[in-house]
Design an enzyme around this catalytic site. Structure first.
Site, PDB file in Angstrom:
ATOM      1  N   LYS A   1       0.823  -1.212   0.000  1.00  0.00           N
ATOM      2  CA  LYS A   1       0.000   0.000   0.000  1.00  0.00           C
ATOM      3  C   LYS A   1       0.858   1.264   0.000  1.00  0.00           C
ATOM      4  O   LYS A   1       0.486   2.239  -0.654  1.00  0.00           O
ATOM      5  CB  LYS A   1      -1.076   0.003   1.079  1.00  0.00           C
ATOM      6  CG  LYS A   1      -0.658  -0.099   2.497  1.00  0.00           C
ATOM      7  CD  LYS A   1      -1.902  -0.258   3.381  1.00  0.00           C
ATOM      8  CE  LYS A   1      -1.563  -0.842   4.726  1.00  0.00           C
ATOM      9  NZ  LYS A   1      -0.739  -0.016   5.609  1.00  0.00           N
TER      10      LYS A   1
ATOM     11  N   ARG B   1      -8.099   1.190  11.280  1.00  0.00           N
ATOM     12  CA  ARG B   1      -7.569  -0.167  11.417  1.00  0.00           C
ATOM     13  C   ARG B   1      -8.514  -1.098  12.141  1.00  0.00           C
ATOM     14  O   ARG B   1      -8.226  -2.277  12.275  1.00  0.00           O
ATOM     15  CB  ARG B   1      -6.262  -0.108  12.199  1.00  0.00           C
ATOM     16  CG  ARG B   1      -5.053  -0.268  11.302  1.00  0.00           C
ATOM     17  CD  ARG B   1      -3.838  -0.265  12.177  1.00  0.00           C
ATOM     18  NE  ARG B   1      -2.713  -0.925  11.606  1.00  0.00           N
ATOM     19  CZ  ARG B   1      -1.867  -0.386  10.759  1.00  0.00           C
ATOM     20  NH1 ARG B   1      -2.060   0.812  10.302  1.00  0.00           N
ATOM     21  NH2 ARG B   1      -0.825  -1.064  10.344  1.00  0.00           N
TER      22      ARG B   1
ATOM     23  N   ARG C   1      11.963  -5.771   2.712  1.00  0.00           N
ATOM     24  CA  ARG C   1      11.567  -4.361   2.610  1.00  0.00           C
ATOM     25  C   ARG C   1      12.586  -3.431   3.267  1.00  0.00           C
ATOM     26  O   ARG C   1      13.081  -3.696   4.349  1.00  0.00           O
ATOM     27  CB  ARG C   1      10.201  -4.174   3.271  1.00  0.00           C
ATOM     28  CG  ARG C   1       9.738  -2.726   3.238  1.00  0.00           C
ATOM     29  CD  ARG C   1       8.270  -2.576   3.310  1.00  0.00           C
ATOM     30  NE  ARG C   1       7.697  -2.981   4.589  1.00  0.00           N
ATOM     31  CZ  ARG C   1       6.403  -2.892   4.858  1.00  0.00           C
ATOM     32  NH1 ARG C   1       5.569  -2.442   3.939  1.00  0.00           N
ATOM     33  NH2 ARG C   1       5.942  -3.275   6.017  1.00  0.00           N
TER      34      ARG C   1
ATOM     35  N   ARG D   1      12.612  -1.652   8.835  1.00  0.00           N
ATOM     36  CA  ARG D   1      11.704  -1.339   9.941  1.00  0.00           C
ATOM     37  C   ARG D   1      11.880  -2.348  11.067  1.00  0.00           C
ATOM     38  O   ARG D   1      12.078  -3.534  10.814  1.00  0.00           O
ATOM     39  CB  ARG D   1      10.247  -1.384   9.457  1.00  0.00           C
ATOM     40  CG  ARG D   1       9.854  -0.172   8.687  1.00  0.00           C
ATOM     41  CD  ARG D   1       8.499  -0.309   8.039  1.00  0.00           C
ATOM     42  NE  ARG D   1       7.449  -0.833   8.904  1.00  0.00           N
ATOM     43  CZ  ARG D   1       6.149  -0.807   8.582  1.00  0.00           C
ATOM     44  NH1 ARG D   1       5.763  -0.276   7.430  1.00  0.00           N
ATOM     45  NH2 ARG D   1       5.241  -1.301   9.385  1.00  0.00           N
TER      46      ARG D   1
ATOM     47  N   ARG E   1       1.209  -8.706  13.389  1.00  0.00           N
ATOM     48  CA  ARG E   1       0.501  -7.662  12.641  1.00  0.00           C
ATOM     49  C   ARG E   1      -0.542  -8.292  11.722  1.00  0.00           C
ATOM     50  O   ARG E   1      -1.621  -7.742  11.523  1.00  0.00           O
ATOM     51  CB  ARG E   1       1.495  -6.808  11.838  1.00  0.00           C
ATOM     52  CG  ARG E   1       2.285  -5.867  12.729  1.00  0.00           C
ATOM     53  CD  ARG E   1       3.643  -5.533  12.158  1.00  0.00           C
ATOM     54  NE  ARG E   1       3.562  -4.801  10.916  1.00  0.00           N
ATOM     55  CZ  ARG E   1       4.482  -4.858   9.952  1.00  0.00           C
ATOM     56  NH1 ARG E   1       5.542  -5.626  10.093  1.00  0.00           N
ATOM     57  NH2 ARG E   1       4.343  -4.159   8.876  1.00  0.00           N
TER      58      ARG E   1
HETATM   59  P1  AMP Z   1       1.956   0.607   8.986  1.00  0.00           P
HETATM   60  O1  AMP Z   1       3.063   1.446   8.453  1.00  0.00           O
HETATM   61  O2  AMP Z   1       0.600   1.035   8.454  1.00  0.00           O
HETATM   62  O3  AMP Z   1       2.201  -0.877   8.798  1.00  0.00           O
HETATM   63  O4  AMP Z   1       1.877   0.868  10.569  1.00  0.00           O
HETATM   64  C1  AMP Z   1       2.977   0.540  11.400  1.00  0.00           C
HETATM   65  C2  AMP Z   1       2.563   0.528  12.866  1.00  0.00           C
HETATM   66  O5  AMP Z   1       2.072   1.831  13.248  1.00  0.00           O
HETATM   67  C3  AMP Z   1       1.418  -0.408  13.222  1.00  0.00           C
HETATM   68  O6  AMP Z   1       1.869  -1.743  13.425  1.00  0.00           O
HETATM   69  C4  AMP Z   1       0.883   0.233  14.493  1.00  0.00           C
HETATM   70  O7  AMP Z   1       1.732  -0.029  15.594  1.00  0.00           O
HETATM   71  C5  AMP Z   1       0.994   1.725  14.192  1.00  0.00           C
HETATM   72  N1  AMP Z   1      -0.227   2.254  13.556  1.00  0.00           N
HETATM   73  C6  AMP Z   1      -0.378   2.672  12.262  1.00  0.00           C
HETATM   74  N2  AMP Z   1      -1.635   3.073  12.017  1.00  0.00           N
HETATM   75  C7  AMP Z   1      -2.312   2.939  13.187  1.00  0.00           C
HETATM   76  C8  AMP Z   1      -3.669   3.171  13.584  1.00  0.00           C
HETATM   77  N3  AMP Z   1      -4.588   3.611  12.713  1.00  0.00           N
HETATM   78  N4  AMP Z   1      -3.996   2.920  14.881  1.00  0.00           N
HETATM   79  C9  AMP Z   1      -3.089   2.459  15.755  1.00  0.00           C
HETATM   80  N5  AMP Z   1      -1.811   2.187  15.446  1.00  0.00           N
HETATM   81  C10 AMP Z   1      -1.405   2.424  14.177  1.00  0.00           C
END
Ligand code: AMP
Length: 218
Positions: free
Chosen positions: A14, A89, A128, A163, A174
């Site tokens: 994404k 989420r 990644r 990351r 996740r």
């Molecule tokens: P992502 O880059 O979207 O995979 O997000 C990485 C991490 O950020 C996630 O595993 C969560 O710990 C945190 N995170 C991102 N978006 C949210 C959200 N909408 N609510 C809570 N935690 C979030």
């Protein structure tokens, strides 16, 4: 142009697709993950809370996420459309998002689900790499996503890093969180007739072609 929301499991591409949308349609990309990763670099109480939560693969507290979304959506660059990814989420966040949009008089726009097989995600996660400076995304295991020079960003010359949550253990957490918490919002938007689905198992140009058709209403 209509606003866009991406829903996808971790490592479905994404972020990469969002970069392609930004380049073609010149709208801002709002990624709660990117914003939280920036906060996690801060030397403060909230910085260390976010850092620990991200590394564990769990979700950051709602009160932090809601206020950062509400502030971001009011910035001028969102007036002609934006792409949001990583939020909402879970169902609670989806309901809260409706409230925030109502309050700010913003239309939710197109919701795009990137549908992809789990075994492909597992292969992607370990390769990644992200740019420290501009957040550009690479994959060292995929020929057409590798940087030209090892560990250096093609776009800005920044250093690439992995990351802290891009390992198989954190991925499994996740992914489980996605299946349990995020997948129910797919039904929520399906019932509202807002959901479009693209096949994320294809290569990035083919996925983008499907997204373009949705954006352009074809
Ligand atoms: P992502 O880059 O979207 O995979 O997000 C990485 C991490 O950020 C996630 O595993 C969560 O710990 C945190 N995170 C991102 N978006 C949210 C959200 N909408 N609510 C809570 N935690 C979030």
């Amino acid at each position: 142009m209509k606003n866009i929301m991406f829903i996808a499991p971790p490592a479905a591409g994404k972020g990469t697709q969002a970069e392609m949308v930004v380049e073609k349609y010149h709208i801002p990309h709002i990624s709660t993950g990117d914003i939280l990763r920036d906060i996690s670099k801060e030397d403060s109480e909230i910085g260390s809370y976010v850092r620990e939560t991200l590394a564990s693969g769990g979700l950051v507290k709602d009160e932090i996420t809601y206020s950062l979304i509400e502030d971001r959506l009011q910035k001028d660059d969102c007036k002609n459309g934006y792409i949001i990814d990583g939020f909402p989420r879970n169902l609670e966040q989806a309901i809260k998002y409706d409230e925030i949009l109502d309050k700010l008089n913003i239309d939710i726009g197109n919701i795009i689900l990137i549908d992809i097989d789990k075994d492909i995600l597992e292969k992607r996660i370990t390769g990644r790499r992200l740019c420290e400076e501009c957040n550009a995304i690479y994959n060292i295991n995929e020929e057409n996503s590798k940087p030209e020079v090892d560990s250096v960003c093609d776009v800005c010359g920044g250093k690439l890093y992995q990351r802290s949550d891009d390992n198989l253990e954190s991925f499994q957490n996740r992914y489980n969180t996605y299946m349990e918490k995020t997948a129910p919002i797919i039904d929520y938007y399906k019932k509202k007739h807002l959901l479009h689905t693209v096949d994320g198992n294809l290569d990035k140009e083919q996925v983008f072609a499907q997204i373009e058709r949705i954006i352009e209403g074809k």
